[in-house]
Design a protein around this motif. Structure first.
Motif, PDB file in Angstrom:
ATOM      1  N   LEU B   2       8.336   6.379   8.325  1.00  0.00           N
ATOM      2  CA  LEU B   2       7.710   7.696   8.548  1.00  0.00           C
ATOM      3  C   LEU B   2       8.869   8.020   9.458  1.00  0.00           C
ATOM      4  CD1 LEU B   2       4.056   7.065   9.569  1.00  0.00           C
ATOM      5  CD2 LEU B   2       4.994   8.420   7.578  1.00  0.00           C
ATOM      6  N   SER B   3       9.570   9.290   9.216  1.00  0.00           N
ATOM      7  CA  SER B   3      10.693  10.005  10.046  1.00  0.00           C
ATOM      8  C   SER B   3      10.219  10.855  11.003  1.00  0.00           C
ATOM      9  CB  SER B   3      11.999  10.411   9.311  1.00  0.00           C
ATOM     10  OG  SER B   3      12.677  11.389   9.837  1.00  0.00           O
ATOM     11  N   LEU B   4      10.501  10.628  12.278  1.00  0.00           N
ATOM     12  CA  LEU B   4      10.006  11.715  13.374  1.00  0.00           C
ATOM     13  C   LEU B   4      10.393  13.173  13.063  1.00  0.00           C
ATOM     14  CD1 LEU B   4       9.672  10.664  17.027  1.00  0.00           C
ATOM     15  CD2 LEU B   4      10.709  12.729  16.364  1.00  0.00           C
ATOM     16  N   VAL B   5      11.676  13.134  12.831  1.00  0.00           N
ATOM     17  CA  VAL B   5      12.330  14.612  12.574  1.00  0.00           C
ATOM     18  C   VAL B   5      11.794  15.217  11.384  1.00  0.00           C
ATOM     19  CG1 VAL B   5      14.476  15.706  12.139  1.00  0.00           C
ATOM     20  CG2 VAL B   5      14.505  13.920  13.930  1.00  0.00           C
ATOM     21  N   ASP B   6      11.628  14.324  10.441  1.00  0.00           N
ATOM     22  CA  ASP B   6      10.947  14.798   8.998  1.00  0.00           C
ATOM     23  C   ASP B   6       9.450  15.445   9.421  1.00  0.00           C
ATOM     24  OD1 ASP B   6      10.745  15.541   6.180  1.00  0.00           O
ATOM     25  OD2 ASP B   6       9.516  13.614   6.356  1.00  0.00           O
ATOM     26  N   LEU B   7       8.844  14.531   9.964  1.00  0.00           N
ATOM     27  CA  LEU B   7       7.512  14.977  10.179  1.00  0.00           C
ATOM     28  C   LEU B   7       7.347  16.287  11.053  1.00  0.00           C
ATOM     29  CD1 LEU B   7       5.579  11.514  11.210  1.00  0.00           C
ATOM     30  CD2 LEU B   7       5.463  12.904   8.973  1.00  0.00           C
ATOM     31  N   ARG B   8       8.271  16.301  12.217  1.00  0.00           N
ATOM     32  CA  ARG B   8       8.216  17.447  12.879  1.00  0.00           C
ATOM     33  C   ARG B   8       8.650  18.738  12.103  1.00  0.00           C
ATOM     34  NH1 ARG B   8       5.529  18.818  16.460  1.00  0.00           N
ATOM     35  NH2 ARG B   8       6.983  20.417  17.170  1.00  0.00           N
ATOM     36  N   ASP B   9       9.745  18.623  11.307  1.00  0.00           N
ATOM     37  CA  ASP B   9       9.994  19.620  10.388  1.00  0.00           C
ATOM     38  C   ASP B   9       8.793  20.165   9.623  1.00  0.00           C
ATOM     39  OD1 ASP B   9      12.606  19.464  11.594  1.00  0.00           O
ATOM     40  OD2 ASP B   9      13.516  18.612   9.911  1.00  0.00           O
ATOM     41  N   ARG B  10       8.400  19.195   9.027  1.00  0.00           N
ATOM     42  CA  ARG B  10       7.107  19.701   8.154  1.00  0.00           C
ATOM     43  C   ARG B  10       6.097  20.096   8.988  1.00  0.00           C
ATOM     44  NH1 ARG B  10       6.095  14.234   5.412  1.00  0.00           N
ATOM     45  NH2 ARG B  10       4.437  15.241   4.342  1.00  0.00           N
ATOM     46  N   ILE B  11       5.900  19.824  10.317  1.00  0.00           N
ATOM     47  CA  ILE B  11       4.868  20.561  11.005  1.00  0.00           C
ATOM     48  C   ILE B  11       5.526  21.889  11.434  1.00  0.00           C
ATOM     49  CG2 ILE B  11       3.797  20.342  13.352  1.00  0.00           C
ATOM     50  CD1 ILE B  11       3.637  17.156  12.860  1.00  0.00           C
ATOM     51  N   GLY B  12       6.614  21.986  11.659  1.00  0.00           N
ATOM     52  CA  GLY B  12       7.194  22.999  12.197  1.00  0.00           C
ATOM     53  C   GLY B  12       7.153  24.244  10.990  1.00  0.00           C
ATOM     54  N   ALA B  13       7.214  23.900  10.046  1.00  0.00           N
ATOM     55  CA  ALA B  13       7.453  24.818   8.756  1.00  0.00           C
ATOM     56  C   ALA B  13       5.988  24.975   8.176  1.00  0.00           C
ATOM     57  CB  ALA B  13       8.214  24.052   7.658  1.00  0.00           C
ATOM     58  N   GLY B  14       5.008  24.535   8.902  1.00  0.00           N
ATOM     59  CA  GLY B  14       3.488  24.659   8.327  1.00  0.00           C
ATOM     60  C   GLY B  14       3.071  23.950   7.124  1.00  0.00           C
ATOM     61  N   ARG B  15       3.943  22.978   6.713  1.00  0.00           N
ATOM     62  CA  ARG B  15       3.383  22.183   5.562  1.00  0.00           C
ATOM     63  C   ARG B  15       2.728  20.858   6.169  1.00  0.00           C
ATOM     64  NH1 ARG B  15       7.960  20.098   3.611  1.00  0.00           N
ATOM     65  NH2 ARG B  15       9.518  21.149   5.149  1.00  0.00           N
ATOM     66  N   LEU B  16       2.464  20.746   7.245  1.00  0.00           N
ATOM     67  CA  LEU B  16       1.973  19.509   7.744  1.00  0.00           C
ATOM     68  C   LEU B  16       1.300  20.085   9.117  1.00  0.00           C
ATOM     69  CD1 LEU B  16       1.321  16.407   7.178  1.00  0.00           C
ATOM     70  CD2 LEU B  16       3.327  15.874   8.508  1.00  0.00           C
ATOM     71  N   THR B  17      -0.098  19.559   9.391  1.00  0.00           N
ATOM     72  CA  THR B  17      -0.680  19.693  10.688  1.00  0.00           C
ATOM     73  C   THR B  17      -0.465  18.519  11.707  1.00  0.00           C
ATOM     74  OG1 THR B  17      -2.972  18.604  10.204  1.00  0.00           O
ATOM     75  CG2 THR B  17      -2.644  21.185   9.756  1.00  0.00           C
ATOM     76  N   PRO B  18      -0.411  18.695  12.751  1.00  0.00           N
ATOM     77  CA  PRO B  18      -0.394  17.312  13.782  1.00  0.00           C
ATOM     78  C   PRO B  18      -1.378  16.248  13.005  1.00  0.00           C
ATOM     79  CG  PRO B  18       0.082  19.227  14.847  1.00  0.00           C
ATOM     80  CD  PRO B  18      -0.400  19.764  13.544  1.00  0.00           C
ATOM     81  N   GLN B  19      -2.667  16.682  13.200  1.00  0.00           N
ATOM     82  CA  GLN B  19      -3.767  15.892  12.598  1.00  0.00           C
ATOM     83  C   GLN B  19      -3.373  15.294  11.285  1.00  0.00           C
ATOM     84  OE1 GLN B  19      -6.849  15.969  14.565  1.00  0.00           O
ATOM     85  NE2 GLN B  19      -6.633  13.765  13.748  1.00  0.00           N
ATOM     86  N   GLY B  20      -2.859  16.000  10.268  1.00  0.00           N
ATOM     87  CA  GLY B  20      -2.401  15.511   9.236  1.00  0.00           C
ATOM     88  C   GLY B  20      -1.289  14.546   9.256  1.00  0.00           C
ATOM     89  N   ALA B  21      -0.633  14.518  10.264  1.00  0.00           N
ATOM     90  CA  ALA B  21       0.667  13.639  10.262  1.00  0.00           C
ATOM     91  C   ALA B  21       0.052  12.377  11.093  1.00  0.00           C
ATOM     92  CB  ALA B  21       1.771  14.494  11.377  1.00  0.00           C
ATOM     93  N   VAL B  22      -0.846  12.369  12.074  1.00  0.00           N
ATOM     94  CA  VAL B  22      -1.373  11.287  12.440  1.00  0.00           C
ATOM     95  C   VAL B  22      -2.137  10.567  11.558  1.00  0.00           C
ATOM     96  CG1 VAL B  22      -2.883  10.400  14.255  1.00  0.00           C
ATOM     97  CG2 VAL B  22      -1.384  12.124  14.919  1.00  0.00           C
ATOM     98  N   SER B  23      -2.843  11.299  10.598  1.00  0.00           N
ATOM     99  CA  SER B  23      -3.482  10.606   9.513  1.00  0.00           C
ATOM    100  C   SER B  23      -2.660   9.847   8.681  1.00  0.00           C
ATOM    101  CB  SER B  23      -4.342  11.589   8.690  1.00  0.00           C
ATOM    102  OG  SER B  23      -5.413  12.408   9.369  1.00  0.00           O
TER     103      SER B  23
END
Lengths: 414, 414
Positions: B2-23
């Motif tokens: 899991l890449s932190l920067v990738d997760l944050r980019d997806r969250i920033g772009a609205g393609r992932l929620t924080p809750q989804g990332a933690v899931s």
């Protein structure tokens, strides 16, 4: 006061048992603490070892020092009843030496400036100082022969001076701060309180496992003293300055060389940077308390931490660099200037009246930041019965020399 | 991973929620941890903030880092179920940034050498290294995008290299060690594990509140690299040395200047003194555990502490002086020698087979003692699927440059 060396001598001569020595402390606490209020909690059943170089010595521990057998409440309701799992290493060391960690002593909340209820045993209408209020007051009131405190600004030297006891802030990390609630990791220093310089030197030498710290007065030779007025601070009360000058004169009569000392401007800069370092680190060290329980923090600490949130890394780094420069410059003061110890004020004057303030640490902050050993020794008493102390400072690691010079002054005055 | 920067980019772009990332992290843990054994305890109901620069980032915390909401067991039955009162400042900081302290990760007992049950996710028959075993393994197994560990000898860089993740041991005290179980106060350093250098740099810049740490590769300029084989240590496995040399060649092809570096003899001396400092301090830091529960300590730690009781202050002081000299000499290496970063081995070879040993920290100890930033980046994989890493070292406080050079190497290799 209870002298550690005297108690140990009587125990060694078979005229007192360790149990008997601890009973003296218990009786004194029962008699004196109701009016002084220095003790947070007493161990009702602390074991009293028969053996060890500190057998029979009851010790007070500032209530930010972890104890496995007694709660450690940080002077704050946030830690009411809090029981650490382990003893702090300094407590474990005391036990190995045969000492009895008998009492937890009052501390201002998280060792900051909000006052405790503790009173100055020399004059109950005055503050004992802080933050190690209970440790200073307990020794001054004759309740305990030894107590530990901590200093981040002036929390050992100031209360010791206000209460008329000997206080030692050793070289940085001579005693570990592990298991001691952190306020500032670059500044927090474990120190101790005792009746006389010989008591403090004996205890510190044992605690640090460094026998050379316990030098007799006049060994290693009569000191060359640099008399310093710390003009980079607001001036002290005239009576404090006069006491300092009389102490210097007494040391000179006793054979010490004394001369006036001025410090280069880097020290005024370093002095001014101490609060930056303290604030930056305290904001982190107490982040959980601030983020989750800000309203449960007392007003002075809360306001300080509010402000500390705005101290950034750049300001902190610059301050650390200045402190580093000053530490290097201080080596020159002791080296090229031919000074063995610095003699200066312990506090701006006697203990302030009332309990609203724990007094001012301005004559202590620079030395905490420098990490050098500091000893305060009582030299005079005002008309109100309030003690005045002077502070002896040596180079880093030269704790024995600071104590030896303090012992010479104590004897020259006495 | 899991890449932190990738997760944050997806969250920033609205393609992932924080809750989804933690899931995603929770699911990966459910899938992978039964065979890896990196997780001591999972927070079943950790709040997931919607805001903050690390919102959605699930974090693993080595189980010697205090958490108010989860037990902190030090890898020892002596602390079974132990609940600290407060979060360590690094945990409080993570929460402020919006991250989710989701799991406590396995640690060797008190972060020493007695192995955990944790397996290397790259090859389950091999150790993940230690002492921050669970943090390295959890990131490597794709369970968590970020984990914190600590290093006193080689407890971040070594397991990161063995597990094929990026590990950062920042400059000494860049991240506070307050609320982290102490082994050696002069050495203990909080570090972190992430999938890629950019992930680690982003996380460290936020944790330390120093945006300049998160420099892109090639900024500030292409590095002048000193290639160091650490000949004062026993030699590494040939494959580790070959990987180092290939990494240096790749960096050179990418535009870096590379030249061989030899260090003056003071560094060999300092290297030899690291264990003295560690032992002297560990004997004090763990005095309560040793004095009251010696038989409950695991065998390697117990034997080490037995020996450590005999390390005296004189030997310690001499070692500290040598370390101080070496730190000053290291400034010259980076200054007069014209070297921006040192490139060297992360470990003597790939992760050893079996779980009986956590591997050897000899290529890490000196740098922990020097307090300088170290980054390990995976560069190759052996036929057994075991990663090999190389270590990039910069001057004290120059964490950004170490990370930028590591990023350049990562890209040059990849």
């Amino acid at each position: 006061m209870l002298s550690l060396v005297d108690l140990r001598d009587r125990i060694g001569a078979g005229r007192l048992t360790p149990q008997g020595a601890v009973s003296l402390a218990r009786e004194a606490i029962a008699n004196r603490d109701p009016e002084v209020g220095a003790i947070v909690r007493l161990d009702p059943a602390a074991p009293v070892p028969d053996e060890g170089p500190l057998a029979g010595i009851a010790v007070g521990l500032k209530d930010i020092i972890d104890t496995a057998d007694l709660p450690t409440e940080m002077g704050s309701p946030l830690y009411a009843g809090w029981r650490p799992r382990a003893d702090a290493p300094v407590v474990a060391r005391l036990k190995r030496l045969g000492a009895v960690p008998l009492a937890k002593t009052t501390t201002t909340a998280f060792a900051f400036l909000d006052p405790t209820e503790t009173r100055n045993p020399r004059n109950l209408a005055h503050t004992p100082g802080g933050s190690s209020a209970g440790s200073a007051a307990a020794v001054a009131a004759g309740m305990l022969p030894l107590a530990l405190g901590t200093q981040t600004g002036g929390s050992v030297i100031r209360p010791a001076a206000f209460c008329g006891v000997v206080g030692v802030k050793p070289s940085f990390r001579l005693l570990p701060t592990v298991g001691v609630k952190c306020f500032s990791w670059a500044l927090d220093t474990v120190g101790l309180f005792a009746a006389r310089v010989a008591d403090a030197a004996h205890a510190l030498a044992l605690l640090a496992d460094r026998p050379a710290i316990d030098l007799p007065a006049g060994d290693p030779g009569l000191p060359r003293i640099g008399l310093l007025r710390q003009d980079f601070c607001a001036p002290p009360a005239p009576e404090a300055l006069a006491a300092l000058e009389r102490a210097a004169a007494a040391a000179e009569r006793a054979g010490a060389q004394v001369r006036d000392l001025d410090l280069p401007p880097i020290f005024a800069e370093a002095f001014a940077r101490h609060p930056v370092i303290q604030d930056f680190e305290a904001a982190q060290a107490l982040a959980w308390e601030y983020d989750h329980h800000r309203n449960a923090l007392p007003p002075l600490l809360r306001a300080q931490l509010d402000g500390a949130q705005r101290v950034g890394p750049a300001e902190y780094d610059a301050s650390r660099r200045i402190a580093h420069q000053a530490r290097r410059s201080l080596k020159d003061v002791f080296g090229e200037e031919g000074v063995d110890v610095i003699l200066t004020l312990s506090a701006p004057g006697p203990a302030p009246e009332g309990l609203a303030s724990t007094g001012d640490a301005r004559f202590n902050r620079l030395w905490t930041l420098m990490g050098v050993p500091c000893v305060t020794v009582p030299v005079e008493t005002t008309a109100e019965g309030l003690p005045l102390g002077v502070q002896v400072i040596a180079r880093f690691g030269d704790d024995g020399r600071a104590l030896a010079a303090a012992r010479l002054i104590e004897r020259a005055i006495g």
